[in-house]
Design a protein around this motif. Sequence first.
Motif, PDB file in Angstrom:
ATOM      1  N   PHE A  21      -8.256  28.529  -1.222  1.00  0.00           N
ATOM      2  CA  PHE A  21      -8.871  28.852   0.062  1.00  0.00           C
ATOM      3  C   PHE A  21      -7.882  28.676   1.221  1.00  0.00           C
ATOM      4  CE2 PHE A  21     -11.778  28.123   3.684  1.00  0.00           C
ATOM      5  CZ  PHE A  21     -12.597  29.228   3.545  1.00  0.00           C
ATOM      6  N   LEU A  22      -7.021  27.666   1.125  1.00  0.00           N
ATOM      7  CA  LEU A  22      -6.065  27.380   2.205  1.00  0.00           C
ATOM      8  C   LEU A  22      -4.845  28.295   2.182  1.00  0.00           C
ATOM      9  CD1 LEU A  22      -6.020  23.472   2.173  1.00  0.00           C
ATOM     10  CD2 LEU A  22      -7.097  24.959   3.878  1.00  0.00           C
ATOM     11  N   SER A  23      -4.568  28.911   1.048  1.00  0.00           N
ATOM     12  CA  SER A  23      -3.357  29.699   0.885  1.00  0.00           C
ATOM     13  C   SER A  23      -3.223  30.786   1.951  1.00  0.00           C
ATOM     14  CB  SER A  23      -3.340  30.343  -0.497  1.00  0.00           C
ATOM     15  OG  SER A  23      -2.168  31.119  -0.659  1.00  0.00           O
ATOM     16  N   GLY A  24      -2.125  30.719   2.710  1.00  0.00           N
ATOM     17  CA  GLY A  24      -1.808  31.723   3.714  1.00  0.00           C
ATOM     18  C   GLY A  24      -2.606  31.617   5.004  1.00  0.00           C
ATOM     19  N   ARG A  25      -3.421  30.620   5.124  1.00  0.00           N
ATOM     20  CA  ARG A  25      -4.283  30.483   6.308  1.00  0.00           C
ATOM     21  C   ARG A  25      -3.459  29.944   7.480  1.00  0.00           C
ATOM     22  NH1 ARG A  25      -9.193  31.186   6.518  1.00  0.00           N
ATOM     23  NH2 ARG A  25      -9.463  31.029   4.277  1.00  0.00           N
ATOM     24  N   THR A  26      -3.407  30.707   8.574  1.00  0.00           N
ATOM     25  CA  THR A  26      -2.668  30.265   9.760  1.00  0.00           C
ATOM     26  C   THR A  26      -3.456  30.416  11.053  1.00  0.00           C
ATOM     27  OG1 THR A  26      -1.671  32.447  10.035  1.00  0.00           O
ATOM     28  CG2 THR A  26      -0.434  30.829   8.719  1.00  0.00           C
ATOM     29  N   GLY A  27      -4.533  31.171  11.035  1.00  0.00           N
ATOM     30  CA  GLY A  27      -5.244  31.459  12.275  1.00  0.00           C
ATOM     31  C   GLY A  27      -6.438  30.579  12.566  1.00  0.00           C
ATOM     32  N   ASP A  28      -6.767  29.686  11.669  1.00  0.00           N
ATOM     33  CA  ASP A  28      -7.942  28.842  11.864  1.00  0.00           C
ATOM     34  C   ASP A  28      -7.549  27.423  12.239  1.00  0.00           C
ATOM     35  OD1 ASP A  28     -10.041  30.705  11.134  1.00  0.00           O
ATOM     36  OD2 ASP A  28      -9.143  30.629   9.127  1.00  0.00           O
ATOM     37  N   GLY A  29      -8.409  26.799  13.039  1.00  0.00           N
ATOM     38  CA  GLY A  29      -8.181  25.407  13.413  1.00  0.00           C
ATOM     39  C   GLY A  29      -8.940  24.431  12.541  1.00  0.00           C
ATOM     40  N   ALA A  30      -9.851  24.946  11.705  1.00  0.00           N
ATOM     41  CA  ALA A  30     -10.670  24.045  10.896  1.00  0.00           C
ATOM     42  C   ALA A  30     -11.043  24.687   9.568  1.00  0.00           C
ATOM     43  CB  ALA A  30     -11.950  23.691  11.647  1.00  0.00           C
ATOM     44  N   VAL A  31     -10.985  23.873   8.543  1.00  0.00           N
ATOM     45  CA  VAL A  31     -11.541  24.211   7.234  1.00  0.00           C
ATOM     46  C   VAL A  31     -12.361  23.010   6.810  1.00  0.00           C
ATOM     47  CG1 VAL A  31     -11.053  24.594   4.783  1.00  0.00           C
ATOM     48  CG2 VAL A  31      -9.725  25.805   6.521  1.00  0.00           C
ATOM     49  N   ALA A  99     -16.563  26.174   1.044  1.00  0.00           N
ATOM     50  CA  ALA A  99     -15.552  26.048   2.093  1.00  0.00           C
ATOM     51  C   ALA A  99     -15.879  27.020   3.219  1.00  0.00           C
ATOM     52  CB  ALA A  99     -14.159  26.351   1.545  1.00  0.00           C
ATOM     53  N   ALA A 100     -15.651  26.547   4.433  1.00  0.00           N
ATOM     54  CA  ALA A 100     -15.852  27.377   5.625  1.00  0.00           C
ATOM     55  C   ALA A 100     -14.631  27.219   6.519  1.00  0.00           C
ATOM     56  CB  ALA A 100     -17.111  26.951   6.370  1.00  0.00           C
ATOM     57  N   ALA A 101     -14.059  28.333   6.936  1.00  0.00           N
ATOM     58  CA  ALA A 101     -12.923  28.328   7.857  1.00  0.00           C
ATOM     59  C   ALA A 101     -13.368  28.947   9.175  1.00  0.00           C
ATOM     60  CB  ALA A 101     -11.760  29.128   7.287  1.00  0.00           C
ATOM     61  N   ALA A 102     -12.928  28.324  10.266  1.00  0.00           N
ATOM     62  CA  ALA A 102     -13.304  28.810  11.594  1.00  0.00           C
ATOM     63  C   ALA A 102     -12.247  28.377  12.600  1.00  0.00           C
ATOM     64  CB  ALA A 102     -14.665  28.241  11.999  1.00  0.00           C
ATOM     65  N   PRO A 103     -12.239  29.001  13.770  1.00  0.00           N
ATOM     66  CA  PRO A 103     -11.290  28.584  14.794  1.00  0.00           C
ATOM     67  C   PRO A 103     -11.496  27.134  15.243  1.00  0.00           C
ATOM     68  CG  PRO A 103     -12.158  30.758  15.306  1.00  0.00           C
ATOM     69  CD  PRO A 103     -12.960  30.218  14.157  1.00  0.00           C
ATOM     70  N   HIS A 104     -12.756  26.666  15.172  1.00  0.00           N
ATOM     71  CA  HIS A 104     -13.059  25.310  15.643  1.00  0.00           C
ATOM     72  C   HIS A 104     -13.932  24.577  14.629  1.00  0.00           C
ATOM     73  CE1 HIS A 104     -11.314  26.451  19.449  1.00  0.00           C
ATOM     74  NE2 HIS A 104     -12.046  27.551  19.410  1.00  0.00           N
ATOM     75  N   ARG A 105     -13.833  23.265  14.612  1.00  0.00           N
ATOM     76  CA  ARG A 105     -14.464  22.445  13.566  1.00  0.00           C
ATOM     77  C   ARG A 105     -15.979  22.499  13.545  1.00  0.00           C
ATOM     78  NH1 ARG A 105     -16.270  17.761  16.111  1.00  0.00           N
ATOM     79  NH2 ARG A 105     -15.230  17.401  18.086  1.00  0.00           N
ATOM     80  N   ARG A 106     -16.642  22.481  14.680  1.00  0.00           N
ATOM     81  CA  ARG A 106     -18.109  22.402  14.700  1.00  0.00           C
ATOM     82  C   ARG A 106     -18.728  23.562  13.919  1.00  0.00           C
ATOM     83  NH1 ARG A 106     -20.072  18.469  14.558  1.00  0.00           N
ATOM     84  NH2 ARG A 106     -19.046  17.715  16.422  1.00  0.00           N
TER      85      ARG A 106
END
Length: 156
Positions: A21-31, A99-106
């Motif tokens: 899930f994390l592989s290549g992820r650069t645009g999110d601030g939270a997983v 797993a959830a990825a988003a720009p912000h943690r909340r």
Amino acid sequence: MALDVRLATETLSAPSELERFLSGRTGDGAVVTFTGLARGVGKDGSTIESLTLDWYPGMTERSMVDIAEAAAARFPVSDLAVVHRCGDIVPGETIVFVAAAAPHRRVAFEAADYLMDRLKTEAAFWKRETGPAGTRWIEPVDEDRAALARWKDETP
């Protein structure tokens, strides 16, 4: 937005799923992730030797996809993953990885929480525990239904 929704018939590795899930992820601030494990002790204190999750091919996967799509529609997430075991599971094994990825943690926390509340009560699985006293079917309890009710205002 990517939805990775899978049913796993073999051992499920949460660390491997997280790495994927994390592989290549650069645009999110939270997983945010959740890993559910099979317990060795029932709510009544009895020993559980195994948990069996029966499924109906096609129907079970569709229920999981519907839940993930509803989460994606409700929360501004970048990506979601839902991987759920089926079949026979022994205590300590992973049952579910979310797993959830988003720009912000909340948003990521809320999306993961929503997914788990709906999966626990609405995904098309039939659960039974086996222990020294035999086998018994497991149904959602009042606590599960109360957790789900928090989201009902907007749950399709």
